[in-house]
Design a protein around this motif. Structure first.
Motif, PDB file in Angstrom:
ATOM      1  N   ARG A 137     -36.215  62.217  42.453  1.00  0.00           N
ATOM      2  CA  ARG A 137     -36.054  61.803  43.864  1.00  0.00           C
ATOM      3  C   ARG A 137     -35.410  60.427  43.976  1.00  0.00           C
ATOM      4  O   ARG A 137     -34.581  60.194  44.870  1.00  0.00           O
ATOM      5  N   ASN A 138     -35.773  59.516  43.092  1.00  0.00           N
ATOM      6  CA  ASN A 138     -35.169  58.178  43.133  1.00  0.00           C
ATOM      7  C   ASN A 138     -33.671  58.234  42.852  1.00  0.00           C
ATOM      8  O   ASN A 138     -32.878  57.543  43.501  1.00  0.00           O
ATOM      9  N   TYR A 198     -31.834  60.891  43.321  1.00  0.00           N
ATOM     10  CA  TYR A 198     -31.207  61.658  44.403  1.00  0.00           C
ATOM     11  C   TYR A 198     -30.918  60.784  45.618  1.00  0.00           C
ATOM     12  O   TYR A 198     -29.942  61.025  46.347  1.00  0.00           O
ATOM     13  N   LYS A 199     -31.720  59.758  45.862  1.00  0.00           N
ATOM     14  CA  LYS A 199     -31.487  58.878  47.006  1.00  0.00           C
ATOM     15  C   LYS A 199     -30.108  58.229  46.939  1.00  0.00           C
ATOM     16  O   LYS A 199     -29.424  58.084  47.957  1.00  0.00           O
ATOM     17  N   HIS A 200     -29.679  57.854  45.724  1.00  0.00           N
ATOM     18  CA  HIS A 200     -28.340  57.265  45.571  1.00  0.00           C
ATOM     19  C   HIS A 200     -27.255  58.308  45.869  1.00  0.00           C
ATOM     20  O   HIS A 200     -26.219  57.984  46.471  1.00  0.00           O
ATOM     21  N   TYR A 237     -27.620  60.882  47.869  1.00  0.00           N
ATOM     22  CA  TYR A 237     -27.663  61.177  49.308  1.00  0.00           C
ATOM     23  C   TYR A 237     -26.935  60.111  50.116  1.00  0.00           C
ATOM     24  O   TYR A 237     -26.261  60.430  51.121  1.00  0.00           O
ATOM     25  N   ASN A 238     -27.027  58.859  49.703  1.00  0.00           N
ATOM     26  CA  ASN A 238     -26.336  57.790  50.429  1.00  0.00           C
ATOM     27  C   ASN A 238     -24.820  57.927  50.326  1.00  0.00           C
ATOM     28  O   ASN A 238     -24.096  57.539  51.247  1.00  0.00           O
ATOM     29  N   ARG A 243     -23.243  60.906  49.908  1.00  0.00           N
ATOM     30  CA  ARG A 243     -22.996  62.352  49.983  1.00  0.00           C
ATOM     31  C   ARG A 243     -21.635  62.690  50.565  1.00  0.00           C
ATOM     32  O   ARG A 243     -20.989  63.648  50.147  1.00  0.00           O
ATOM     33  N   SER A 255     -33.507  64.250  53.057  1.00  0.00           N
ATOM     34  CA  SER A 255     -33.245  62.803  52.999  1.00  0.00           C
ATOM     35  C   SER A 255     -33.884  62.157  51.798  1.00  0.00           C
ATOM     36  O   SER A 255     -33.519  61.023  51.439  1.00  0.00           O
ATOM     37  N   SER A 256     -34.831  62.798  51.175  1.00  0.00           N
ATOM     38  CA  SER A 256     -35.483  62.221  49.996  1.00  0.00           C
ATOM     39  C   SER A 256     -35.975  63.332  49.080  1.00  0.00           C
ATOM     40  O   SER A 256     -36.012  64.502  49.465  1.00  0.00           O
TER      41      SER A 256
END
Length: 349
Positions: free
Chosen positions: A317-318, A320-322, A324-325, A327, A348-349
């Motif tokens: 998840r950590n 994936y946050k990068h 997603y930002n 995307r 979103s997370s």
């Protein structure tokens, strides 16, 4: 009174060598017969009529293993080809063990006279390598490559004092990389029960050793006026990338081919953009799979991916946050065109 003449004595049976086989259709004399040993038939060479079957091949049984026996072209009537993973001529005869009697004594006497510690150690190591590779469902080419690497190490005697289990683990790790089926240190560690730090330390020493051997062989070839040949059993490889792990992870998650291709392309774009710079290939691969699963309408939870990849779901998840930002820059239009995917489905997370 005249006595009856005694009955004529029967002539003992004799083989009539004047009998010959002739084709009933052609009636050629002498007959044009062809013995086809591959099918076991006797055939008329003129019309093709089969005149007999189950023909016994009376030719000699000479076989040659010249390609495997160091250029020797002497035929051998018995025995198997030489094993390239063992030393010596390997032409000795082994006496089988039989309980009780002279067979047991002969077997023991032969073992004492022909006992070779080096060969026994190699066979033991090869057995372990084969068992480890089979438990990981690796192809035979990976097993053979690992055995060849271990033999090079054993012949050089450069790793005396190192635990054999660590050397075997390092050889398997390198062989997986060479045959494009890379495995992580964590997977090799769980398989061989060798600490991950020890595997990494031995791996660096093995890679340095094989590279030096390769340079020496190339220098000798150039000095002798020959073109440098690739080193047998070793090919220099680069570090494992997230792209290399995608197919195996996605197959274990039962994703379709389209999702696998998109995950590989996303891993390449992520590496070029440096979005996940500093993270391990496993974490990067797991994060890319997490994004592609939701994008391609084949959602998988972070926990499911963590069980396949071997990293915690928090790490996924950590990372994936990068993704997603960024995307909008990472996701290509062809992945989601015609309703194949939907960017709004990304969590979103």
């Amino acid at each position: 009174m005249a006595m009856a003449a005694p009955p004529p004595r029967e002539k003992p049976w004799e083989a009539n060598h004047n009998v010959s086989v002739m084709c009933p259709d052609c009636r050629e004399m002498p007959a044009n017969l062809v013995e086809e040993f591959s099918s076991g038939d006797m055939v008329c060479g003129s019309c093709g009529l089969v005149l007999g079957d189950r023909i016994v091949d009376t030719r000699s049984e000479w076989r040659t293993f010249s390609n495997d026996d160091q250029g020797s072209d002497d035929p051998s009537r018995v025995g198997d080809g030489a094993n390239p993973f063992l030393n010596g001529s390997q032409l000795e005869t082994s006496i089988s063990y039989s309980p009780g009697g002279a067979g047991r004594d002969l077997h023991r006497a032969q073992n004492k006279s022909t006992h070779n510690k080096d060969t026994k150690a190699l066979l033991t190591a090869y057995k372990e390598i084969g068992a480890f590779c089979d438990s990981m469902q690796l192809q035979k080419v990976v097993t053979d490559s690992a055995k060849q690497l271990f033999k090079r190490v054993d012949d050089s005697k450069s790793f005396k004092g190192k635990p054999q289990e660590a050397i075997i683990a390092g050889c398997i790790f390198i062989a997986c990389r060479q045959e494009h089926v890379p495995r992580t240190f964590r997977e090799i560690c769980s398989l061989t029960r060798v600490p991950k730090k020890e595997i990494g330390r031995v791996f660096k020493q093995l890679e340095k050793f094989f590279s030096e051997q390769q340079r020496k062989e190339e220098a000798e070839a150039v000095a002798n006026g020959n073109a440098p040949q690739p080193s047998v059993g070793y090919k220099s490889t680069s570090s494992t990338k997230a792209h290399d792990l995608m197919i195996r992870f996605c197959n274990n998650l039962k994703l379709d081919h389209k999702a696998i291709m998109c995950a590989q392309e996303l891993a390449d774009k992520t590496a070029q953009a440096g979005t996940l710079a500093g993270r391990s290939p496993i974490s990067s691969a797991a994060a890319c799979i997490y994004m592609i699963c939701h994008l391609m309408k084949q959602p998988r939870s972070a926990k499911d991916i963590s069980l396949v990849a071997g990293v915690s779901d928090g790490t996924i998840r950590n990372a994936y946050k990068h993704l997603y930002n960024d995307r909008l820059a990472l996701i290509e239009d062809k992945w989601i065109e015609n309703g194949k995917g939907d960017i709004n489905l990304l969590p979103s997370s």
